[in-house]
Design a protein around this motif. Structure first.
Motif, PDB file in Angstrom:
ATOM      1  N   SER A   1       0.832  -1.204   0.000  1.00 16.26           N
ATOM      2  CA  SER A   1       0.000   0.000   0.000  1.00 16.26           C
ATOM      3  C   SER A   1       0.868   1.256   0.000  1.00 16.26           C
ATOM      4  CB  SER A   1      -0.911   0.012   1.234  1.00 16.26           C
ATOM      5  OG  SER A   1      -0.139   0.185   2.413  1.00 16.26           O
ATOM      6  N   ASP A   2       0.274   2.370  -0.390  1.00 18.12           N
ATOM      7  CA  ASP A   2       0.976   3.649  -0.297  1.00 18.12           C
ATOM      8  C   ASP A   2       1.275   3.999   1.154  1.00 18.12           C
ATOM      9  OD1 ASP A   2       0.975   3.949  -3.011  1.00 18.12           O
ATOM     10  OD2 ASP A   2      -0.649   5.426  -3.078  1.00 18.12           O
ATOM     11  N   THR A   3       0.434   3.541   2.062  1.00 13.86           N
ATOM     12  CA  THR A   3       0.692   3.774   3.489  1.00 13.86           C
ATOM     13  C   THR A   3       2.002   3.107   3.913  1.00 13.86           C
ATOM     14  OG1 THR A   3      -1.690   3.864   3.930  1.00 13.86           O
ATOM     15  CG2 THR A   3      -0.235   3.483   5.816  1.00 13.86           C
ATOM     16  N   ASP A   4       2.238   1.906   3.414  1.00 14.13           N
ATOM     17  CA  ASP A   4       3.506   1.222   3.698  1.00 14.13           C
ATOM     18  C   ASP A   4       4.677   2.052   3.193  1.00 14.13           C
ATOM     19  OD1 ASP A   4       2.315  -1.097   4.807  1.00 14.13           O
ATOM     20  OD2 ASP A   4       1.979  -1.933   2.813  1.00 14.13           O
ATOM     21  N   LEU A   5       4.555   2.538   1.971  1.00 12.38           N
ATOM     22  CA  LEU A   5       5.652   3.291   1.357  1.00 12.38           C
ATOM     23  C   LEU A   5       5.889   4.618   2.062  1.00 12.38           C
ATOM     24  CD1 LEU A   5       4.821   2.561  -2.394  1.00 12.38           C
ATOM     25  CD2 LEU A   5       6.779   1.675  -1.119  1.00 12.38           C
TER      26      LEU A   5
END
Length: 499
Positions: A59-63
């Motif tokens: 996810s973009d949250t991970d990145l």
């Protein structure tokens, strides 16, 4: 720093086992052992998170959580790796790349912020030192090979282990042989470098303490590269370990000269190994000479396979067609050899030239390297112009795959192998997922599958003739389902299209 380690997605391939792992409720076959080792080389105070895109979504949250991304992978993961680099650049998050994919062709990944190549034990400390000084360079290369006795234990706690069919461990790097088409020696050298038995037992203890009681893959490119050390040190240590630790079974890759050493075969079986992958390549002596597969020459390959089967080890085999010396008869000879050998898991591919190999260099000089190397041995393509012509090679290859993975021929090979196979000394415990796998196989293969007659015939035959190998029969049936799905995706559709 917050460090996100990302493993790119594998496409649907022979070795992905995507269509098989669902039978035992898993998401992927193997974990990213290299990234887990890289994580152990990073500063302990850094926060670390692993996302394996084969088992979960990135996810973009991970990145956005990450101060820096570390990504490693193999050539077959190129497409997914490129997408991940693009996502990191768009956010933006600095990305560091390493592993065989990037080491073989660093010029193809100019958009990555940093390329930490070759063996991380050597190049990663240099990068980290420069990073701390604010002077990190674009590319880091090693001029030598690492000492594996200093390699740390992988950070297994980062992994969601229950999502994998098998875990992995590495004992050695390098291979004493020099096959023309293989890039192992270019990456890791000819002299096998070894971990100590204490290191291996320590890693196994860590895995066992997590509750793992299933398959463990020794990922060495040639596990028997140093046979004397194996027999005198590692295998006795594994045998001793097994006296207290129950349930885990091992498999690995090695060369055919394993068949020449009955003591080594016996020790491997006692240590808990139940199968080995061996590069057979071709039953044709001229082809073996052409590719410098000297360890396979001047021997009865069928008898060598039979010796290994009788010891209690299943043989998985690699085969290649498309050598310059291959005659038109090679396709039928390959079919006959595979069927007569009882090698159930037969990985047959067209000859490909990986960058960094002698084969690649020679064919490039001849202007015969015509497209990028995919890293997928069984997708029905090649990156070279074969001497026999692309049409003849493609049709012959399709013929092999249709023959050996037809249900009748596949299940016939299973019976051939089971006849020769000595029941293993170590059995995996029948956990709930393996119990369910039998019912899933009975439904998908025995009721809904095209091969239902062959499946039930095998089950009844095994119960009557080799009842201690019934779990092997079910497992190989499930593998056959996966291989036919791969053939349907890559091979049969090309045949229908006339490619």
């Amino acid at each position: 720093m917050n460090i996100l380690l990302i493993y790119p997605e594998f496409p649907d391939t022979f070795w992905s086992f995507n269509h098989a792992v669902s039978f035992i409720g898993k998401k992927a076959a193997f974990p990213p052992l290299g990234l887990l080792t890289v994580a152990a080389l990073l500063p302990e105070k850094w926060s670390k998170k692993l996302v394996d895109t084969n088992v979960e979504r990135l996810s973009d949250t991970d990145l956005l959580w990450a101060d820096m991304v570390f990504m490693g992978g193999m050539t077959v993961q190129r497409e997914s790796a490129c997408r991940i680099i693009d996502r990191c650049k768009a956010l933006p998050v600095p990305i560091v790349c390493g592993g065989p994919l990037f080491t073989a062709e660093p010029e193809q990944f100019g958009t990555a912020d940093h390329l930490v190549l070759d063996e991380a034990e050597l190049t990663l400390p240099l990068f980290l030192s420069d990073l701390e000084k604010g002077q990190a360079k674009k590319i880091y290369r090693a001029g030598e090979f690492s000492d594996l006795s200093e390699t740390p234990v992988p950070l297994w706690h980062l992994l969601k282990v229950n999502r994998y069919a098998a875990l992995s461990i590495q004992f050695s790097r390098g291979c004493p042989f020099n096959c023309d088409f293989c890039n192992v020696t270019a990456l890791f050298g000819h002299k096998p470098r070894l971990k100590t038995p204490g290191q291996i037992i320590g890693e196994l203890d860590r895995i066992y303490d997590m509750g793992w009681r299933s398959s463990i893959f020794f990922v060495d490119d040639n596990f028997i590269g140093n046979k004397r050390f194996l027999k005198d040190h590692l295998l006795p240590a594994l045998i001793q370990w097994r006296k207290e630790k129950k349930g885990c079974v091992f498999f690995t890759e090695c060369s055919i000269n394993l068949a020449d050493d009955p003591d080594l075969l016996s020790l491997m079986v006692k240590a808990g190994f139940d199968s080995v992958f061996i590069g057979i390549e071709s039953p044709d002596e001229t082809a073996l000479s052409e590719c410098h597969k000297i360890q396979n020459k001047n021997r009865d390959l069928l008898e060598s396979v039979a010796i290994i089967h009788r010891s209690g080890l299943q043989v998985m085999g690699g085969f290649i067609v498309g050598f310059d010396s291959d005659p038109p008869s090679i396709f039928q000879r390959q079919i006959d050899f595979i069927q007569n050998s009882g090698i159930v898991m037969a990985m047959v591919g067209m000859l490909q030239a990986p960058p960094g190999t002698r084969l690649f260099d020679r064919l490039q000089r001849q202007s015969r390297v015509v497209r990028p190397f995919t890293g997928d041995n069984v997708d029905g393509t090649t990156n070279i112009l074969p001497r026999m012509g692309m049409e003849a090679l493609s049709k012959g290859y399709q013929r092999i795959m249709k023959q050996i993975y037809s249900p009748a021929n596949y299940y016939r090979r299973v019976r051939t192998q089971l006849r020769a196979l000595t029941p293993p000394e170590v059995f995996q415990p029948l956990d709930f997922q393996r119990f369910l796998s039998f019912f899933r196989a009975s439904l998908r293969l025995g009721i809904l599958g095209k091969e239902r007659f062959c499946y039930w015939q095998l089950i009844l035959w095994t119960l009557l003739r080799k009842p201690r190998l019934i779990s092997v029969a079910v497992t190989l049936s499930i593998y056959g389902y996966h291989y036919r799905k791969i053939c349907e995706r890559y091979i049969y559709i090309r045949s229908k299209d006339g490619q």
